[in-house]
Design an enzyme around this catalytic site. Structure first.
Site, short mmCIF file in Angstrom:
data_model
loop_
_atom_site.label_atom_id
_atom_site.label_comp_id
_atom_site.label_asym_id
_atom_site.label_seq_id
_atom_site.Cartn_x
_atom_site.Cartn_y
_atom_site.Cartn_z
N LYS A 170 -5.78 3.97 -0.06
CA LYS A 170 -4.98 4.29 -1.25
C LYS A 170 -5.46 5.18 -2.30
O LYS A 170 -4.92 5.24 -3.28
CB LYS A 170 -4.74 2.89 -1.57
CG LYS A 170 -3.72 2.04 -0.54
CD LYS A 170 -3.39 0.62 -1.03
CE LYS A 170 -2.36 -0.01 0.29
NZ LYS A 170 -3.11 -0.37 1.30
C1 LIG Z 1 -2.39 -0.65 2.36
C2 LIG Z 1 -3.11 -0.94 3.44
C3 LIG Z 1 -2.71 -0.80 4.79
C4 LIG Z 1 -1.21 -0.91 4.90
O1 LIG Z 1 -0.74 0.44 4.47
P1 LIG Z 1 1.05 0.51 4.21
O2 LIG Z 1 1.24 1.87 3.85
O3 LIG Z 1 1.06 -0.53 3.56
O4 LIG Z 1 1.50 0.25 5.55
C5 LIG Z 1 -3.85 -0.85 5.87
N1 LIG Z 1 -5.12 -1.03 5.68
C6 LIG Z 1 -5.50 -1.11 4.41
C7 LIG Z 1 -7.13 -1.18 4.28
C8 LIG Z 1 -4.75 -1.22 3.17
O5 LIG Z 1 -5.32 -1.26 2.04
#
Ligand SMILES: *Cc1c(COP(=O)(O)O)cnc(C)c1O
Length: 426
Positions: free
Chosen positions: A107
């Protein structure tokens, strides 16, 4: 490139406006009006390009009415200031490590890009903008770090009490300054509902300049395409005629949606796997054709604990609601916590590779489904250290870096909209 609503209305707006608004007027999500394609030549020679050049080529058509080349280049070089390597794990299976950024989860890419876009767009505005964001763990820390001390921006992070890891909580609550972390007596979906309600609340318009930083914002979504291109660049030489398949540990479906857009631009990814934990709304949809939002359940891969994935709406839009064409490009799997632990153990024993609980779900789905003519990449979406309790369960020898929560600042709140409005100063 203009942006439209997934729930058709007459909005037809610039990238800048789409980023600032977050959600469309009628409660839908913004989508680009079309998806530009990149000529095959670019992919044939992709090794010759620097990552920054690739990023510029991919994103420019989506943002060029709002950012000129120089602005985009500045934003991208600040966003991509860490490595994104593909690491071999087993024969025909590699890991795309997305956790080398400042808060150790994928993210960081979207949050850094978005925070820089917003501060650029707001740089000549007098009023302060408030970013409201719901998190199941990693978004909160990435957004907090991305906006920390950015002038003119205050950030309210909502997270479900007791349902994020100690390390995630530490990253969200330790900064202070313009970052407020608020724990809600409820689930991630409750947090997301409060955020959406505030963004859609007519009575707040004019009182506060509100924006969102969830993966529903196009400035979070679009840069997530980039690492699929970087991954292709790195594994192209190992493909040997095999087709590339990518397994994406999924919750709100933002990451996989970005991958699907990359594929539509021409990136030669044969297909995607959406890897889920017990939160299996999308899995059930592909199986039954019915999308039934569920209550989220808490699992070891907590950043994927989403019962009503927002980006489903974008996937439907991209495929004209045609489930058969969706199924051509994506297969879904779900795995429980027990299998997740076992996968962390066995991958460490067999391959000496440390998976985090989310990557473990991705790897499980890939191993279960990869065909002999395919080369698989799963996304390692966060660093194992962020989930030390679960890691310790799987591997007693795992060394925990302790997160000291004594000095952290957070506010607690019931799952109540009026209380939330007070928190954002309305
Ligand atoms: C947010 C997140 C996900 C999921 O991603 P999405 O885009 O919400 O499907 C998977 N793994 C981690 C570590 C995350 O922080």
């Amino acid at each position: 490139m203009k942006y439209l609503s997934t729930r058709k209305n007459n909005e037809h707006i610039s990238f800048r406006e789409a980023v600032i608004n977050g959600l469309t007027d009628n409660g839908g999500l913004y989508v680009p009006e079309d998806i530009p394609s990149i000529p095959a030549d670019f992919f044939n020679n992709i090794e010759a390009y620097e990552d920054l050049e690739i990023a510029l080529t991919v994103l420019k058509p989506f943002v060029k009415d709002s950012l000129d080349d120089k602005e985009l280049k500045n934003i991208l070089s600040e966003t991509l200031n860490f490595k994104i390597p593909v690491v071999p794990v087993e024969k025909n299976i590699s890991s795309l490590e997305l956790y080398h950024g400042p808060t150790q989860a994928f993210k960081d890419v979207g949050a850094r890009f978005m925070s820089r876009c917003l501060s650029h767009f707001y740089s000549n505005k007098k009023e302060e903008v408030t970013i409201v964001v719901a998190t199941s763990g990693d978004t909160g820390s990435a957004v907090a770090s991305g906006f920390y001390k950015v002038p003119g921006v205050s950030v309210k992070i909502l997270f479900p009490k007791g349902k994020v890891s100690a390390y995630q909580e530490f990253q969200m609550t330790s900064l202070g300054e313009n970052i407020d972390a608020i724990e809600i007596d409820g689930t991630f979906d409750d947090c997301q509902k409060l955020v959406k309600k505030a963004l859609n609340d007519e009575s707040l318009r004019g009182k506060k300049s509100l924006s969102s930083a969830n993966s529903i914002n196009v400035a979070r979504l679009l840069p997530q395409m980039l690492y699929y291109f970087f991954a292709y660049k790195q594994i192209k030489k190992d493909l040997n005629g095999k087709k590339m398949v990518v397994s994406v540990p999924s919750g709100n479906l933002g990451n996989v949606t970005a991958g699907l857009i990359a594929k539509k631009m021409g990136l030669p990814i044969h297909r995607f796997i959406a890897a889920h934990n017990a939160n299996d709304t999308f899995y059930e949809y592909l199986k039954t054709g019915v999308f039934n939002e569920k209550k989220s359940v808490h699992t070891y891969s907590n950043a994927m604990d989403v019962g009503n994935p927002s980006n489903f709406e974008r996937i439907e839009y991209l495929y004209n609601k045609d489930i058969d064409s969706i199924k051509k490009d994506i297969t879904a799997f779900r795995f429980d916590d027990e299998s997740t632990l076992q996968e962390i153990q066995s991958c460490y024993e067999k391959n000496n590779y440390l998976l985090d609980p989310h990557g473990a779900v991705g790897k499980l789905a890939l191993s279960a489904n990869i065909k002999s003519d395919e080369f698989g990449v799963f996304l390692e979406t966060a660093h194992p250290q962020k989930f030390s309790k679960v890691m310790k369960k799987a591997l007693p020898e795992f060394e925990i870096q302790t997160a000291d929560l004594t000095d952290c600042k957070k506010t607690s709140m019931p799952n109540d909209y009026e209380a939330f409005k007070k928190q954002i100063g309305c």
